[in-house]
Design a protein around this motif. Sequence first.
Motif, PDB file in Angstrom:
ATOM      1  N   LEU A  74       7.176   1.232  24.653  1.00  0.00           N
ATOM      2  CA  LEU A  74       7.813   2.426  24.091  1.00  0.00           C
ATOM      3  C   LEU A  74       6.818   3.584  24.040  1.00  0.00           C
ATOM      4  O   LEU A  74       5.789   3.495  23.373  1.00  0.00           O
ATOM      5  CB  LEU A  74       8.317   2.143  22.673  1.00  0.00           C
ATOM      6  N   VAL A  75       7.147   4.648  24.761  1.00  0.00           N
ATOM      7  CA  VAL A  75       6.394   5.898  24.624  1.00  0.00           C
ATOM      8  C   VAL A  75       7.247   6.816  23.752  1.00  0.00           C
ATOM      9  O   VAL A  75       8.381   7.157  24.109  1.00  0.00           O
ATOM     10  CB  VAL A  75       6.140   6.555  26.000  1.00  0.00           C
ATOM     11  N   ALA A  76       6.728   7.175  22.587  1.00  0.00           N
ATOM     12  CA  ALA A  76       7.452   8.061  21.671  1.00  0.00           C
ATOM     13  C   ALA A  76       7.187   9.503  22.100  1.00  0.00           C
ATOM     14  O   ALA A  76       6.052   9.977  22.059  1.00  0.00           O
ATOM     15  CB  ALA A  76       6.979   7.828  20.236  1.00  0.00           C
ATOM     16  N   VAL A  77       8.243  10.174  22.534  1.00  0.00           N
ATOM     17  CA  VAL A  77       8.085  11.527  23.085  1.00  0.00           C
ATOM     18  C   VAL A  77       8.144  12.558  21.958  1.00  0.00           C
ATOM     19  O   VAL A  77       9.197  12.795  21.369  1.00  0.00           O
ATOM     20  CB  VAL A  77       9.151  11.813  24.162  1.00  0.00           C
ATOM     21  N   SER A  78       6.989  13.152  21.688  1.00  0.00           N
ATOM     22  CA  SER A  78       6.836  13.989  20.491  1.00  0.00           C
ATOM     23  C   SER A  78       6.758  15.482  20.794  1.00  0.00           C
ATOM     24  O   SER A  78       6.441  16.283  19.911  1.00  0.00           O
ATOM     25  CB  SER A  78       5.581  13.539  19.737  1.00  0.00           C
ATOM     26  N   LYS A  79       7.085  15.877  22.029  1.00  0.00           N
ATOM     27  CA  LYS A  79       7.026  17.295  22.396  1.00  0.00           C
ATOM     28  C   LYS A  79       7.827  18.153  21.415  1.00  0.00           C
ATOM     29  O   LYS A  79       8.914  17.734  20.994  1.00  0.00           O
ATOM     30  CB  LYS A  79       7.548  17.496  23.820  1.00  0.00           C
ATOM     31  N   THR A  80       7.303  19.284  21.085  1.00  0.00           N
ATOM     32  CA  THR A  80       7.849  20.287  20.145  1.00  0.00           C
ATOM     33  C   THR A  80       7.823  19.825  18.677  1.00  0.00           C
ATOM     34  O   THR A  80       8.119  20.604  17.789  1.00  0.00           O
ATOM     35  CB  THR A  80       9.312  20.731  20.462  1.00  0.00           C
ATOM     36  N   LYS A  81       7.464  18.563  18.430  1.00  0.00           N
ATOM     37  CA  LYS A  81       7.464  18.059  17.053  1.00  0.00           C
ATOM     38  C   LYS A  81       6.080  18.213  16.433  1.00  0.00           C
ATOM     39  O   LYS A  81       5.069  18.102  17.118  1.00  0.00           O
ATOM     40  CB  LYS A  81       7.890  16.589  17.040  1.00  0.00           C
ATOM     41  N   PRO A  82       6.021  18.450  15.115  1.00  0.00           N
ATOM     42  CA  PRO A  82       4.725  18.673  14.467  1.00  0.00           C
ATOM     43  C   PRO A  82       3.856  17.418  14.400  1.00  0.00           C
ATOM     44  O   PRO A  82       4.364  16.291  14.445  1.00  0.00           O
ATOM     45  CB  PRO A  82       5.110  19.120  13.051  1.00  0.00           C
ATOM     46  N   ALA A  83       2.553  17.637  14.274  1.00  0.00           N
ATOM     47  CA  ALA A  83       1.594  16.527  14.192  1.00  0.00           C
ATOM     48  C   ALA A  83       1.942  15.587  13.039  1.00  0.00           C
ATOM     49  O   ALA A  83       1.724  14.377  13.132  1.00  0.00           O
ATOM     50  CB  ALA A  83       0.174  17.071  14.043  1.00  0.00           C
ATOM     51  N   GLY A  84       2.505  16.130  11.954  1.00  0.00           N
ATOM     52  CA  GLY A  84       2.878  15.303  10.807  1.00  0.00           C
ATOM     53  C   GLY A  84       3.896  14.222  11.169  1.00  0.00           C
ATOM     54  O   GLY A  84       3.833  13.103  10.652  1.00  0.00           O
ATOM     55  N   ASP A  85       4.830  14.556  12.051  1.00  0.00           N
ATOM     56  CA  ASP A  85       5.823  13.566  12.504  1.00  0.00           C
ATOM     57  C   ASP A  85       5.153  12.446  13.288  1.00  0.00           C
ATOM     58  O   ASP A  85       5.508  11.272  13.161  1.00  0.00           O
ATOM     59  CB  ASP A  85       6.874  14.234  13.414  1.00  0.00           C
ATOM     60  N   ILE A  86       4.189  12.826  14.125  1.00  0.00           N
ATOM     61  CA  ILE A  86       3.473  11.833  14.931  1.00  0.00           C
ATOM     62  C   ILE A  86       2.686  10.901  14.014  1.00  0.00           C
ATOM     63  O   ILE A  86       2.697   9.682  14.174  1.00  0.00           O
ATOM     64  CB  ILE A  86       2.534  12.533  15.944  1.00  0.00           C
ATOM     65  N   GLN A  87       2.019  11.507  13.019  1.00  0.00           N
ATOM     66  CA  GLN A  87       1.244  10.709  12.059  1.00  0.00           C
ATOM     67  C   GLN A  87       2.147   9.700  11.341  1.00  0.00           C
ATOM     68  O   GLN A  87       1.751   8.556  11.116  1.00  0.00           O
ATOM     69  CB  GLN A  87       0.560  11.638  11.047  1.00  0.00           C
ATOM     70  N   GLU A  88       3.372  10.115  11.012  1.00  0.00           N
ATOM     71  CA  GLU A  88       4.314   9.210  10.333  1.00  0.00           C
ATOM     72  C   GLU A  88       4.609   7.975  11.183  1.00  0.00           C
ATOM     73  O   GLU A  88       4.585   6.856  10.683  1.00  0.00           O
ATOM     74  CB  GLU A  88       5.639   9.939  10.077  1.00  0.00           C
ATOM     75  N   LEU A  89       4.874   8.207  12.465  1.00  0.00           N
ATOM     76  CA  LEU A  89       5.159   7.063  13.348  1.00  0.00           C
ATOM     77  C   LEU A  89       3.902   6.234  13.579  1.00  0.00           C
ATOM     78  O   LEU A  89       3.953   5.008  13.663  1.00  0.00           O
ATOM     79  CB  LEU A  89       5.687   7.533  14.703  1.00  0.00           C
ATOM     80  N   TYR A  90       2.775   6.924  13.667  1.00  0.00           N
ATOM     81  CA  TYR A  90       1.487   6.234  13.812  1.00  0.00           C
ATOM     82  C   TYR A  90       1.263   5.280  12.637  1.00  0.00           C
ATOM     83  O   TYR A  90       0.859   4.129  12.817  1.00  0.00           O
ATOM     84  CB  TYR A  90       0.358   7.272  13.883  1.00  0.00           C
ATOM     85  N   ASP A  91       1.552   5.756  11.433  1.00  0.00           N
ATOM     86  CA  ASP A  91       1.343   4.937  10.242  1.00  0.00           C
ATOM     87  C   ASP A  91       2.253   3.709  10.226  1.00  0.00           C
ATOM     88  O   ASP A  91       1.927   2.697   9.609  1.00  0.00           O
ATOM     89  CB  ASP A  91       1.550   5.777   8.969  1.00  0.00           C
ATOM     90  N   LEU A  92       3.390   3.806  10.917  1.00  0.00           N
ATOM     91  CA  LEU A  92       4.275   2.642  11.027  1.00  0.00           C
ATOM     92  C   LEU A  92       3.762   1.656  12.080  1.00  0.00           C
ATOM     93  O   LEU A  92       4.167   0.500  12.102  1.00  0.00           O
ATOM     94  CB  LEU A  92       5.689   3.088  11.416  1.00  0.00           C
ATOM     95  N   GLY A  93       2.874   2.141  12.987  1.00  0.00           N
ATOM     96  CA  GLY A  93       2.309   1.245  14.000  1.00  0.00           C
ATOM     97  C   GLY A  93       2.458   1.712  15.437  1.00  0.00           C
ATOM     98  O   GLY A  93       2.001   1.052  16.360  1.00  0.00           O
ATOM     99  N   GLN A  94       3.112   2.840  15.658  1.00  0.00           N
ATOM    100  CA  GLN A  94       3.273   3.353  17.022  1.00  0.00           C
ATOM    101  C   GLN A  94       1.945   3.961  17.513  1.00  0.00           C
ATOM    102  O   GLN A  94       1.303   4.699  16.783  1.00  0.00           O
ATOM    103  CB  GLN A  94       4.394   4.405  17.043  1.00  0.00           C
ATOM    104  N   ARG A  95       1.547   3.631  18.749  1.00  0.00           N
ATOM    105  CA  ARG A  95       0.274   4.160  19.263  1.00  0.00           C
ATOM    106  C   ARG A  95       0.439   4.985  20.545  1.00  0.00           C
ATOM    107  O   ARG A  95      -0.474   5.700  20.943  1.00  0.00           O
ATOM    108  CB  ARG A  95      -0.700   3.012  19.544  1.00  0.00           C
ATOM    109  N   GLN A  96       1.572   4.848  21.226  1.00  0.00           N
ATOM    110  CA  GLN A  96       1.742   5.558  22.499  1.00  0.00           C
ATOM    111  C   GLN A  96       2.698   6.732  22.307  1.00  0.00           C
ATOM    112  O   GLN A  96       3.842   6.536  21.895  1.00  0.00           O
ATOM    113  CB  GLN A  96       2.300   4.610  23.560  1.00  0.00           C
ATOM    114  N   PHE A  97       2.189   7.910  22.603  1.00  0.00           N
ATOM    115  CA  PHE A  97       2.993   9.120  22.441  1.00  0.00           C
ATOM    116  C   PHE A  97       2.998   9.921  23.742  1.00  0.00           C
ATOM    117  O   PHE A  97       2.012   9.923  24.488  1.00  0.00           O
ATOM    118  CB  PHE A  97       2.438   9.977  21.296  1.00  0.00           C
ATOM    119  N   GLY A  98       4.117  10.612  23.989  1.00  0.00           N
ATOM    120  CA  GLY A  98       4.255  11.393  25.208  1.00  0.00           C
ATOM    121  C   GLY A  98       4.468  12.864  24.914  1.00  0.00           C
ATOM    122  O   GLY A  98       5.214  13.226  24.006  1.00  0.00           O
ATOM    123  N   GLU A  99       3.793  13.705  25.698  1.00  0.00           N
ATOM    124  CA  GLU A  99       3.918  15.163  25.562  1.00  0.00           C
ATOM    125  C   GLU A  99       4.105  15.753  26.950  1.00  0.00           C
ATOM    126  O   GLU A  99       3.666  15.165  27.950  1.00  0.00           O
ATOM    127  CB  GLU A  99       2.640  15.738  24.937  1.00  0.00           C
TER     128      GLU A  99
END
Length: 227
Positions: free
Chosen positions: A21-46
């Motif tokens: 799973l690549v979580a696509v975080s384009k246009t979303k704030p860093a805070g949203d990414i941190q939230e998913l990171y804290d749940l355990g997500q490590r792969q993000f797409g921009e």
Amino acid sequence: MVNAEVWKALRTELDKKQVTLVAVSKTKPAGDIQELYDLGQRQFGENYVQELVEKQAVLPADIEWHYIGHLQSNKVKFIAPFVHLIHAVDSFKLLQEINKQAAKNNRVIKVLLQMHIADEATKFGMDENELTTLLEYYTAQKDTLQHIQICGLMGMASFSDDKEKVRAEFARLHNVFKFLKDSYFLYEPYFNTCSMGMSGDYQIAIEEGSTMVRIGSMLFGERNYAK
Ligand SMILES: *Cc1c(COP(=O)(O)O)cnc(C)c1O
């Protein structure tokens, strides 16, 4: 705001099927990414270089950043120090530039080749002939391309309610993927990624052999491009 319950259910489903799973975080704030990171997500797409560089600077260092957008050669240098996987390589020139910038950073950068599978003229990517031409160049000049690793293919299906049409497009991409795996990349086990599927069509993509899905709005909510 991220949808934690949706993320958990999706990750459980994808882990079971061994789909990344690549979580696509384009246009979303860093805070949203941190939230998913804290749940355990490590792969993000921009898919915007400047946005990716800004977010990478303020977020945890062990995030694996995927660049999923159309990449201009003159911007490769900005993401080369840290990018994990570049999804949308569509020319030999871009491949050479990624190799050059990877070398400067003492890295090997993983890439996917983007194939055009939708019938919409606006979507980027190569047709079979262009892909073959690129691979001929690659094979002939491999010795000079030691700082890239071609790990597979990426594609986007038509934006359509016609599920059978979407399915046929994914099936076509997966067929080319299998063919390359058994020919050009037979001795390169890292050629193992077929990146296809987004919020609206990831289930079909997985049924057709996807190994990596790129999902944004389902996790982060709709994007607001106006702000
Ligand atoms: C935005 C984007 C996605 C995610 O789309 P959603 O419909 O929000 O899941 C996936 N892949 C690419 C290349 C994108 O640009």
